[in-house]
Design a protein around this motif. Structure first.
Motif, PDB file in Angstrom:
ATOM      1  N   GLU A  64     -37.197 -57.464 -32.476  1.00  0.00           N
ATOM      2  CA  GLU A  64     -37.867 -58.469 -31.636  1.00  0.00           C
ATOM      3  C   GLU A  64     -37.024 -59.730 -31.533  1.00  0.00           C
ATOM      4  OE1 GLU A  64     -41.644 -58.804 -33.526  1.00  0.00           O
ATOM      5  OE2 GLU A  64     -42.497 -57.047 -32.507  1.00  0.00           O
ATOM      6  N   GLN A  65     -36.286 -60.064 -32.587  1.00  0.00           N
ATOM      7  CA  GLN A  65     -35.386 -61.216 -32.535  1.00  0.00           C
ATOM      8  C   GLN A  65     -34.228 -60.974 -31.570  1.00  0.00           C
ATOM      9  OE1 GLN A  65     -34.164 -62.122 -36.551  1.00  0.00           O
ATOM     10  NE2 GLN A  65     -36.241 -62.678 -37.219  1.00  0.00           N
ATOM     11  N   LEU A  66     -33.879 -59.705 -31.369  1.00  0.00           N
ATOM     12  CA  LEU A  66     -32.818 -59.363 -30.413  1.00  0.00           C
ATOM     13  C   LEU A  66     -33.346 -59.269 -28.985  1.00  0.00           C
ATOM     14  CD1 LEU A  66     -30.847 -56.570 -32.349  1.00  0.00           C
ATOM     15  CD2 LEU A  66     -30.188 -58.964 -32.030  1.00  0.00           C
ATOM     16  N   GLY A  67     -34.667 -59.391 -28.814  1.00  0.00           N
ATOM     17  CA  GLY A  67     -35.245 -59.335 -27.468  1.00  0.00           C
ATOM     18  C   GLY A  67     -35.852 -58.000 -27.103  1.00  0.00           C
ATOM     19  N   TYR A  68     -36.106 -57.136 -28.093  1.00  0.00           N
ATOM     20  CA  TYR A  68     -36.673 -55.820 -27.832  1.00  0.00           C
ATOM     21  C   TYR A  68     -38.026 -55.680 -28.529  1.00  0.00           C
ATOM     22  CZ  TYR A  68     -31.920 -54.705 -26.363  1.00  0.00           C
ATOM     23  OH  TYR A  68     -30.706 -54.707 -25.734  1.00  0.00           O
ATOM     24  N   THR A  69     -38.931 -54.970 -27.898  1.00  0.00           N
ATOM     25  CA  THR A  69     -40.255 -54.726 -28.476  1.00  0.00           C
ATOM     26  C   THR A  69     -40.613 -53.252 -28.353  1.00  0.00           C
ATOM     27  OG1 THR A  69     -41.356 -55.183 -26.355  1.00  0.00           O
ATOM     28  CG2 THR A  69     -41.055 -57.050 -27.871  1.00  0.00           C
ATOM     29  N   ARG A  70     -41.675 -52.882 -29.039  1.00  0.00           N
ATOM     30  CA  ARG A  70     -42.228 -51.538 -28.881  1.00  0.00           C
ATOM     31  C   ARG A  70     -42.735 -51.385 -27.445  1.00  0.00           C
ATOM     32  NH1 ARG A  70     -45.282 -48.575 -32.795  1.00  0.00           N
ATOM     33  NH2 ARG A  70     -45.250 -50.439 -34.106  1.00  0.00           N
ATOM     34  N   PRO A  71     -42.514 -50.240 -26.792  1.00  0.00           N
ATOM     35  CA  PRO A  71     -43.008 -50.051 -25.419  1.00  0.00           C
ATOM     36  C   PRO A  71     -44.511 -50.285 -25.340  1.00  0.00           C
ATOM     37  CG  PRO A  71     -41.500 -48.291 -26.002  1.00  0.00           C
ATOM     38  CD  PRO A  71     -41.750 -49.070 -27.259  1.00  0.00           C
TER      39      PRO A  71
END
Length: 286
Positions: free
Chosen positions: A116-123
């Motif tokens: 999430e810190q890299l800008g990604y989340t669970r779909p």
């Protein structure tokens, strides 16, 4: 006389009943022996006590199969098959593949805050981690992870390349045992697949850019979606009360590219028309 007749008639009934009982008992004993032999084989192979959860009896095309779990790893449920090949008993199982899948799911849950810190989340509306076992004989399996980004991936800019590079480095840093990571946008229309079997050791920023651009040029699903988005307004203006460009479901693509050239230009394109009124006599548009 009647007693003798009854006795004569009873003999075949008793014999038939005995044969049936013998067959049932023999079948149950054979089944027990097979179950026990299979359990012993797996326990000896992996050095852990195992429980049989369920089983499927053999058919004309498939042998005996079991669902099992080790007593100390109850969350790893795996399949064991028992086949007779050239008069030999062959056991196959997918324990290592199922274990890798369970470990991947656990690892990705633990790493989610860093992602999430890299800008990604669970779909938001899809599967986070999944796998498929393609062949027990060759132990061929595919494990993948889907991550959602807020970026628009209809076109790939330098910022998206750099973000993908960070994800490649993240996979290497944490030794994530995964075959493919799919980066999808929030609308789930566009994405970037990172296939680590193809990427290999080619992990520089320039190499990741080349990999993504080459993948995008040959991605027929993405090219179809891009062309449909570009032609959406024209298709809306062209429709009439009798037809429109779509399938039965409005969620499905109505425009498909079947082939592209080396530059990524579509060379084989087709579209679907939805007919609202058709003359049953001559099948022409009314």
């Amino acid at each position: 006389m009647n007693k003798n007749l009854l006795l004569v008639l009873a003999i075949p009934v008793v014999l038939i009943g005995g044969v049936i009982v013998w067959w049932v008992v023999n079948y149950m004993m054979d089944d027990y022996v097979e179950d026990n032999d299979t359990k012993e084989f797996i326990e000896e192979k992996y050095g852990m006590d195992v429980d049989i959860i369920s089983e499927t009896n053999p058919s004309m095309t498939e042998g005996h199969s079991y669902q099992m779990a080790f007593k100390e790893q109850k969350d790893v449920i795996f399949t064991v098959t028992r086949d007779i090949e050239k008069y030999a008993t062959i056991y196959r199982d997918d324990y290592k593949m199922q274990l890798a899948y369970v470990q991947l799911k656990k690892q990705m849950e633990e790493l989610l805050p860093e992602l999430e810190q890299l800008g990604y989340t669970r779909p938001s509306d899809g599967i986070f981690v999944d796998h498929v076992i393609k062949d027990l004989r060759t132990q061929d399996a595919r494990r993948w992870v889907a991550l959602e980004t807020k970026s628009d991936l209809s076109t790939i800019e330098q910022s998206e390349i750099e973000q993908a590079k960070k994800l490649v480095d993240f996979q290497e840093k944490h030794k994530i045992d995964v075959h493919i990571i799919y980066i999808v946008d929030k609308n789930r229309k566009y994405g970037i697949p990172l296939d680590f079997r193809e990427i290999g050791d080619n992990r520089s920023l320039a190499e990741i850019r080349a990999y993504i651009e080459n993948t995008r040029r040959g991605d027929l699903v993405t090219i179809s979606q891009q062309m449909q988005d570009e032609l959406e307004d024209a298709a809306t203006q062209a429709q009439t009360e009798h037809f429109e460009f779509r399938l039965d479901s409005e969620e499905e693509k109505w425009l498909y590219c079947n082939a592209v050239d080396k530059q990524g230009n579509c060379t084989d394109l087709y579209a679907y028309l939805f007919l609202s009124q058709v003359n049953s006599a001559n099948k022409t548009l009314i």
